[in-house]
Design a protein around this motif. Structure first.
Motif, PDB file in Angstrom:
ATOM      1  N   LEU A  17      53.762  76.207  50.078  1.00 52.39           N
ATOM      2  CA  LEU A  17      54.242  76.150  51.453  1.00 52.39           C
ATOM      3  C   LEU A  17      53.749  74.887  52.151  1.00 52.39           C
ATOM      4  CD1 LEU A  17      55.809  77.759  53.613  1.00 52.39           C
ATOM      5  CD2 LEU A  17      53.622  78.720  54.311  1.00 52.39           C
ATOM      6  N   THR A  18      52.468  74.543  51.956  1.00 56.40           N
ATOM      7  CA  THR A  18      51.970  73.315  52.571  1.00 56.40           C
ATOM      8  C   THR A  18      52.623  72.078  51.954  1.00 56.40           C
ATOM      9  OG1 THR A  18      50.070  73.218  51.088  1.00 56.40           O
ATOM     10  CG2 THR A  18      49.724  74.271  53.211  1.00 56.40           C
ATOM     11  N   LEU A  19      52.936  72.147  50.666  1.00 56.14           N
ATOM     12  CA  LEU A  19      53.627  71.023  50.031  1.00 56.14           C
ATOM     13  C   LEU A  19      55.014  70.833  50.632  1.00 56.14           C
ATOM     14  CD1 LEU A  19      53.322  68.878  47.879  1.00 56.14           C
ATOM     15  CD2 LEU A  19      54.205  70.489  46.210  1.00 56.14           C
ATOM     16  N   TRP A  20      55.638  71.923  51.009  1.00 55.96           N
ATOM     17  CA  TRP A  20      56.983  71.876  51.594  1.00 55.96           C
ATOM     18  C   TRP A  20      56.927  71.389  53.034  1.00 55.96           C
ATOM     19  CZ3 TRP A  20      59.699  75.622  54.895  1.00 55.96           C
ATOM     20  CH2 TRP A  20      61.057  75.363  54.979  1.00 55.96           C
ATOM     21  N   ILE A  21      55.860  71.772  53.769  1.00 59.78           N
ATOM     22  CA  ILE A  21      55.769  71.442  55.192  1.00 59.78           C
ATOM     23  C   ILE A  21      55.173  70.051  55.413  1.00 59.78           C
ATOM     24  CG2 ILE A  21      54.622  72.071  57.362  1.00 59.78           C
ATOM     25  CD1 ILE A  21      54.851  74.990  56.509  1.00 59.78           C
ATOM     26  N   PHE A  22      54.076  69.738  54.719  1.00 61.00           N
ATOM     27  CA  PHE A  22      53.352  68.488  54.934  1.00 61.00           C
ATOM     28  C   PHE A  22      53.694  67.486  53.835  1.00 61.00           C
ATOM     29  CE2 PHE A  22      50.372  71.729  56.684  1.00 61.00           C
ATOM     30  CZ  PHE A  22      50.489  71.371  58.011  1.00 61.00           C
ATOM     31  N   PRO A  23      53.398  66.205  54.074  1.00 59.47           N
ATOM     32  CA  PRO A  23      53.547  65.225  52.991  1.00 59.47           C
ATOM     33  C   PRO A  23      52.608  65.560  51.831  1.00 59.47           C
ATOM     34  CG  PRO A  23      53.223  64.133  55.110  1.00 59.47           C
ATOM     35  CD  PRO A  23      53.015  65.587  55.336  1.00 59.47           C
ATOM     36  N   TRP A  24      52.942  65.072  50.640  1.00 63.29           N
ATOM     37  CA  TRP A  24      52.181  65.440  49.442  1.00 63.29           C
ATOM     38  C   TRP A  24      50.726  65.056  49.535  1.00 63.29           C
ATOM     39  CZ3 TRP A  24      49.532  62.025  46.499  1.00 63.29           C
ATOM     40  CH2 TRP A  24      49.815  60.678  46.692  1.00 63.29           C
ATOM     41  N   TRP A  25      50.392  63.939  50.202  1.00 60.70           N
ATOM     42  CA  TRP A  25      49.012  63.485  50.228  1.00 60.70           C
ATOM     43  C   TRP A  25      48.139  64.366  51.111  1.00 60.70           C
ATOM     44  CZ3 TRP A  25      47.188  61.815  54.939  1.00 60.70           C
ATOM     45  CH2 TRP A  25      48.147  61.471  55.896  1.00 60.70           C
ATOM     46  N   ILE A  26      48.697  64.952  52.170  1.00 66.14           N
ATOM     47  CA  ILE A  26      47.925  65.889  52.997  1.00 66.14           C
ATOM     48  C   ILE A  26      47.655  67.159  52.199  1.00 66.14           C
ATOM     49  CG2 ILE A  26      47.978  67.334  55.061  1.00 66.14           C
ATOM     50  CD1 ILE A  26      49.485  65.137  56.481  1.00 66.14           C
ATOM     51  N   THR A  27      48.662  67.629  51.465  1.00 64.11           N
ATOM     52  CA  THR A  27      48.469  68.800  50.615  1.00 64.11           C
ATOM     53  C   THR A  27      47.408  68.528  49.553  1.00 64.11           C
ATOM     54  OG1 THR A  27      50.773  69.440  50.982  1.00 64.11           O
ATOM     55  CG2 THR A  27      49.642  70.430  49.105  1.00 64.11           C
ATOM     56  N   ALA A  28      47.430  67.337  48.973  1.00 63.74           N
ATOM     57  CA  ALA A  28      46.429  66.990  47.961  1.00 63.74           C
ATOM     58  C   ALA A  28      45.028  66.974  48.572  1.00 63.74           C
ATOM     59  CB  ALA A  28      46.756  65.628  47.352  1.00 63.74           C
ATOM     60  N   LEU A  29      44.889  66.474  49.797  1.00 59.32           N
ATOM     61  CA  LEU A  29      43.588  66.473  50.464  1.00 59.32           C
ATOM     62  C   LEU A  29      43.109  67.901  50.738  1.00 59.32           C
ATOM     63  CD1 LEU A  29      43.913  63.548  53.045  1.00 59.32           C
ATOM     64  CD2 LEU A  29      42.468  63.653  51.017  1.00 59.32           C
ATOM     65  N   ILE A  30      44.014  68.778  51.143  1.00 54.20           N
ATOM     66  CA  ILE A  30      43.652  70.171  51.399  1.00 54.20           C
ATOM     67  C   ILE A  30      43.173  70.826  50.108  1.00 54.20           C
ATOM     68  CG2 ILE A  30      44.568  72.439  52.026  1.00 54.20           C
ATOM     69  CD1 ILE A  30      46.443  70.947  54.004  1.00 54.20           C
ATOM     70  N   ILE A  31      43.921  70.628  49.017  1.00 51.73           N
ATOM     71  CA  ILE A  31      43.548  71.233  47.736  1.00 51.73           C
ATOM     72  C   ILE A  31      42.213  70.674  47.251  1.00 51.73           C
ATOM     73  CG2 ILE A  31      44.209  71.424  45.305  1.00 51.73           C
ATOM     74  CD1 ILE A  31      47.139  71.571  46.316  1.00 51.73           C
ATOM     75  N   LEU A  32      42.011  69.354  47.377  1.00 47.54           N
ATOM     76  CA  LEU A  32      40.733  68.754  46.981  1.00 47.54           C
ATOM     77  C   LEU A  32      39.580  69.307  47.813  1.00 47.54           C
ATOM     78  CD1 LEU A  32      41.611  65.007  46.351  1.00 47.54           C
ATOM     79  CD2 LEU A  32      40.736  66.666  44.704  1.00 47.54           C
ATOM     80  N   GLY A  33      39.818  69.533  49.082  1.00 48.86           N
ATOM     81  CA  GLY A  33      38.785  70.110  49.933  1.00 48.86           C
ATOM     82  C   GLY A  33      38.444  71.532  49.543  1.00 48.86           C
ATOM     83  N   VAL A  34      39.460  72.320  49.230  1.00 43.30           N
ATOM     84  CA  VAL A  34      39.233  73.716  48.855  1.00 43.30           C
ATOM     85  C   VAL A  34      38.484  73.800  47.526  1.00 43.30           C
ATOM     86  CG1 VAL A  34      40.436  75.813  48.116  1.00 43.30           C
ATOM     87  CG2 VAL A  34      41.149  74.648  50.187  1.00 43.30           C
ATOM     88  N   VAL A  35      38.775  72.898  46.608  1.00 43.73           N
ATOM     89  CA  VAL A  35      38.101  72.909  45.309  1.00 43.73           C
ATOM     90  C   VAL A  35      36.771  72.161  45.391  1.00 43.73           C
ATOM     91  CG1 VAL A  35      38.257  72.077  42.930  1.00 43.73           C
ATOM     92  CG2 VAL A  35      40.238  73.137  44.022  1.00 43.73           C
ATOM     93  N   GLY A  36      36.750  71.039  46.081  1.00 47.71           N
ATOM     94  CA  GLY A  36      35.578  70.182  46.094  1.00 47.71           C
ATOM     95  C   GLY A  36      34.421  70.688  46.927  1.00 47.71           C
TER      96      GLY A  36
END
Length: 65
Positions: A17-36
């Motif tokens: 859903l975030t990939l669909w709503i936000f640009p891919w790089w914001i989604t990547a930052l969110i995923i990196l934050g959740v994992v990192g």
């Protein structure tokens, strides 16, 4: 279906859903934050604290829940 499976499915749905709503790089930052963030917190622990965390995980695995 276990609770952990439901959480994983929900996480994948939110990620898509975030990939669909936000640009891919914001989604990547969110995923990196959740994992990192948990990884960074674990690495910030003392070796004795890490042993205690690992022991808790093993104890929980054997509890049958």
């Amino acid at each position: 279906m276990s609770t952990q499976t439901k959480i994983v499915i929900g996480g994948v749905a939110v990620g898509l859903l975030t990939l669909w709503i936000f640009p891919w790089w914001i989604t990547a930052l969110i995923i990196l934050g959740v994992v990192g963030l948990p990884v960074a917190a674990y690495l910030a622990l003392d070796p004795s604290q890490r042993r205690r965390v690992r022991a808790q995980g093993r104890k929980r695995l054997g509890s049958g829940h």
